[in-house]
Design a protein around this motif. Sequence first.
Motif, PDB file in Angstrom:
ATOM      1  N   VAL A   7      17.611   4.448 -11.740  1.00  0.00           N
ATOM      2  CA  VAL A   7      18.659   3.937 -12.435  1.00  0.00           C
ATOM      3  C   VAL A   7      18.345   4.565 -14.104  1.00  0.00           C
ATOM      4  O   VAL A   7      17.462   4.324 -14.697  1.00  0.00           O
ATOM      5  CB  VAL A   7      18.977   2.393 -12.685  1.00  0.00           C
ATOM      6  N   ASP A   8      19.628   5.273 -14.491  1.00  0.00           N
ATOM      7  CA  ASP A   8      19.216   5.703 -15.966  1.00  0.00           C
ATOM      8  C   ASP A   8      19.298   4.673 -17.046  1.00  0.00           C
ATOM      9  O   ASP A   8      20.481   3.955 -16.951  1.00  0.00           O
ATOM     10  CB  ASP A   8      20.512   6.766 -16.218  1.00  0.00           C
ATOM     11  N   PRO A   9      18.132   4.555 -17.686  1.00  0.00           N
ATOM     12  CA  PRO A   9      18.188   3.359 -18.734  1.00  0.00           C
ATOM     13  C   PRO A   9      19.311   3.482 -19.780  1.00  0.00           C
ATOM     14  O   PRO A   9      19.415   2.661 -20.381  1.00  0.00           O
ATOM     15  CB  PRO A   9      16.658   3.317 -19.271  1.00  0.00           C
ATOM     16  N   ASN A  10      19.685   4.565 -19.922  1.00  0.00           N
ATOM     17  CA  ASN A  10      20.702   4.974 -21.176  1.00  0.00           C
ATOM     18  C   ASN A  10      22.190   4.700 -20.638  1.00  0.00           C
ATOM     19  O   ASN A  10      23.035   4.175 -21.335  1.00  0.00           O
ATOM     20  CB  ASN A  10      20.757   6.231 -21.844  1.00  0.00           C
ATOM     21  N   THR A  11      22.567   5.066 -19.178  1.00  0.00           N
ATOM     22  CA  THR A  11      23.906   4.870 -19.275  1.00  0.00           C
ATOM     23  C   THR A  11      24.285   4.192 -17.989  1.00  0.00           C
ATOM     24  O   THR A  11      25.390   3.528 -17.892  1.00  0.00           O
ATOM     25  CB  THR A  11      24.467   6.500 -18.622  1.00  0.00           C
ATOM     26  N   GLY A  12      23.136   3.763 -17.356  1.00  0.00           N
ATOM     27  CA  GLY A  12      23.335   2.678 -15.972  1.00  0.00           C
ATOM     28  C   GLY A  12      23.654   3.567 -14.795  1.00  0.00           C
ATOM     29  O   GLY A  12      23.750   2.738 -13.579  1.00  0.00           O
ATOM     30  N   GLU A  13      23.759   4.774 -14.686  1.00  0.00           N
ATOM     31  CA  GLU A  13      24.010   5.511 -13.484  1.00  0.00           C
ATOM     32  C   GLU A  13      23.021   5.464 -12.465  1.00  0.00           C
ATOM     33  O   GLU A  13      21.682   5.495 -13.275  1.00  0.00           O
ATOM     34  CB  GLU A  13      24.456   6.772 -13.953  1.00  0.00           C
ATOM     35  N   VAL A  14      23.263   5.405 -11.218  1.00  0.00           N
ATOM     36  CA  VAL A  14      22.244   5.453 -10.302  1.00  0.00           C
ATOM     37  C   VAL A  14      22.287   6.696  -9.458  1.00  0.00           C
ATOM     38  O   VAL A  14      23.039   7.217  -9.173  1.00  0.00           O
ATOM     39  CB  VAL A  14      22.837   4.156  -9.363  1.00  0.00           C
ATOM     40  N   TYR A  15      20.965   7.282  -9.649  1.00  0.00           N
ATOM     41  CA  TYR A  15      20.501   8.522  -8.782  1.00  0.00           C
ATOM     42  C   TYR A  15      19.788   8.315  -7.506  1.00  0.00           C
ATOM     43  O   TYR A  15      19.064   7.435  -7.444  1.00  0.00           O
ATOM     44  CB  TYR A  15      19.722   9.455  -9.830  1.00  0.00           C
ATOM     45  N   PHE A  16      20.071   9.032  -6.578  1.00  0.00           N
ATOM     46  CA  PHE A  16      19.156   9.172  -5.216  1.00  0.00           C
ATOM     47  C   PHE A  16      19.142  10.346  -4.807  1.00  0.00           C
ATOM     48  O   PHE A  16      19.934  11.463  -4.960  1.00  0.00           O
ATOM     49  CB  PHE A  16      20.201   8.241  -4.062  1.00  0.00           C
ATOM     50  N   THR A  17      17.887  10.695  -4.158  1.00  0.00           N
ATOM     51  CA  THR A  17      17.595  11.958  -3.825  1.00  0.00           C
ATOM     52  C   THR A  17      18.032  11.840  -2.180  1.00  0.00           C
ATOM     53  O   THR A  17      17.903  10.907  -1.776  1.00  0.00           O
ATOM     54  CB  THR A  17      16.083  12.406  -3.783  1.00  0.00           C
TER      55      THR A  17
END
Length: 670
Positions: free
Chosen positions: A487-497
């Motif tokens: 989870v991007d600490p700046n935007t809140g976006e969630v990333y998954f590989t």
Amino acid sequence: MAKKDINPLYNDPDYEPVVNESGNTPFANVLAARMERRTLMKGSVGAALVGLMGGSLVGCSDDDDDDNSPGNPGSQVELGFEPVAVSTLNKVVVPAGYTATAFVPWGTPLTGGLPEFRTDGTNSGADQESQVGMHHDGMHFFPIDLKSGGSSSAEGLLVMNHEYINQDALHPAGATYVNDKRPDDEVRKEIAAHGVSVIHVKRDGNGAWSVVHGSNYNRRVTGGTEMDIRGPVRGFDKLVTKFSPDGTRTRGTLNNCSMGPTPWGTYMAAEENWHGYFANGDAEQPREQVRHGVGDASRYDWELAESGADEFVRFNISTLAASAAEDYRNEANTYGFMVEIDPFNPQSKPQKRTALGRFGHEGVIFAPAKQGKPVVCYSGDDSRFEYIYKFVSANNYDAATADGSLLDNGTLYVARFNDDGSGDWLPLSLDNAGFVAKMNAAVNAGSVGSIPFTAPFSSQADLLLNTRLAADIAGATPMDRPEWGAVDPNTGEVYFTLTNNSRREPDDTNAANPLGPNPTGHIIRWMEKGNNHAATEFEWDIFVFAGEAGTETVVDGNAVVTLDDTNLFNSPDGLWFDYKGKLWIQTDGSDAPPYQNNMMLAANPETRDIRRFFVGPVGCEVTGVVTTPDCKTMFVNIQHPEANWPDASSERPRDATVIVTKDDGGVIGS
């Protein structure tokens, strides 16, 4: 998890069998449908790979409430190092101005009498129970003063998973058999080499790190450690065993890949490919085993230990007695969960948190916890055509009282990615009328895919035990091996590989989506509606496609990323945002040209600037990464290296952690 050098008797297709035959719409088809309207570009791989949205997804939010905005979206992330080249060297390569040092390799003395590692493989099972385990994987650094509100970067608890084993390295001459039986101590040693290590570490005045021997914090949690079952599945009749007639306890955690630190300072270890540790010789298997690929033979034959001791025969899950309380037919049902370990309380029993679902957990990633709001966490099911899940707690977070019980009650969701870039979180709950209607329709049909389904789930415990089947019924989107999240600490976006999928058929794609098969993988990301992680809708895009030089990630006709020699990579696996907002990407894929040894790259999530920072030794997977809070010491794990690493004088390879520091004492990656 690693896909090479597993065991000469165990091949890759069987290690992660494709067991999803639900017929749900594949992600490739969703991606193709959405990309039909996008502009194509030509690249060195024949056609561009197309991303779906430009820039950041923050603009997708329809809620400007600052209380829902984690971090500072206006912060800038910069990469200040020169990228390193690909490498075939049997050593770790880092940029100029950095130093990499091997640390706590497999067999490092940790507890008890501190038995020294023997290079000839003759350490006993009892020795291994007091030594650092094998095949280092996910890990986290807990500052030693965390519980008092501190953030020490000089002392802490380094907690790491040990995913699986290499029997040839573990024993003097590999696994042995006598009259088709395994020696007890070999089996004991193999079970002990699995699990988790809690390691008290400290940095001296010269910057060198060492283990604090004699510390009460040092601990091994193994494949034989007693654990409690918590959450809705606790006490369910399908967890009854000879060891636990009331279905509330089990022994051990196995195949721990990634992990997740909780907001209250504990460690969650994931149980991924646990199915292969059990053998079921029955003519028919229950659906909770079939959907996971449990077979009639186990990976390491632990159930064949010559003594027939209870601690070993439990891996034979055949029906051998008149009732479940007299054999281990249900033993495998106590695996496939997230396991919570309190590193600051060495006497505490690990807890299997069943409300988070039972599947091949790669790990778990928590959204930033907010006072008075539910706890939210995400987990991928690392197998071809499996799913991404989210758990939202029923009770709200209170920093003063929060503990693991927050994970025992709530709603488990599974992701559906729609072709217009929207997404839905589908509840897996018998309290949800929509799900119940789909379940009843499956009962009327008599099957879910190829798996017979003639009776509805008897309870929420039964549903969670069969999480994959429930996700099939709900209509989730099958993905290309979802692994680590961040989870991007700046935007809140969630990333998954999405690591790769060699089983993707060409007819699952079209010219705009050349991902069938998908040998190199990609990274997906999404923004929850209103930037509220508990929301049931989201918008998604592709952050980057992996591949060789010339691979393009295209948005509306513009290549926002074009890979070149400084950042080509394949099979993204590990993923982590550091405390400065940099995204670290680790690989576990082909080590053939042009990729060579597996690596770690740093990315700026705002600009998609990606640079290769670290290359591992020959034959390894680069996995597990964390820094100290000041971001000046980085810990990276090297799993299943080939012979003579990290000790060139030894023929026995040893998994190890690598400590990376900047020679000027600065922030890693700056």
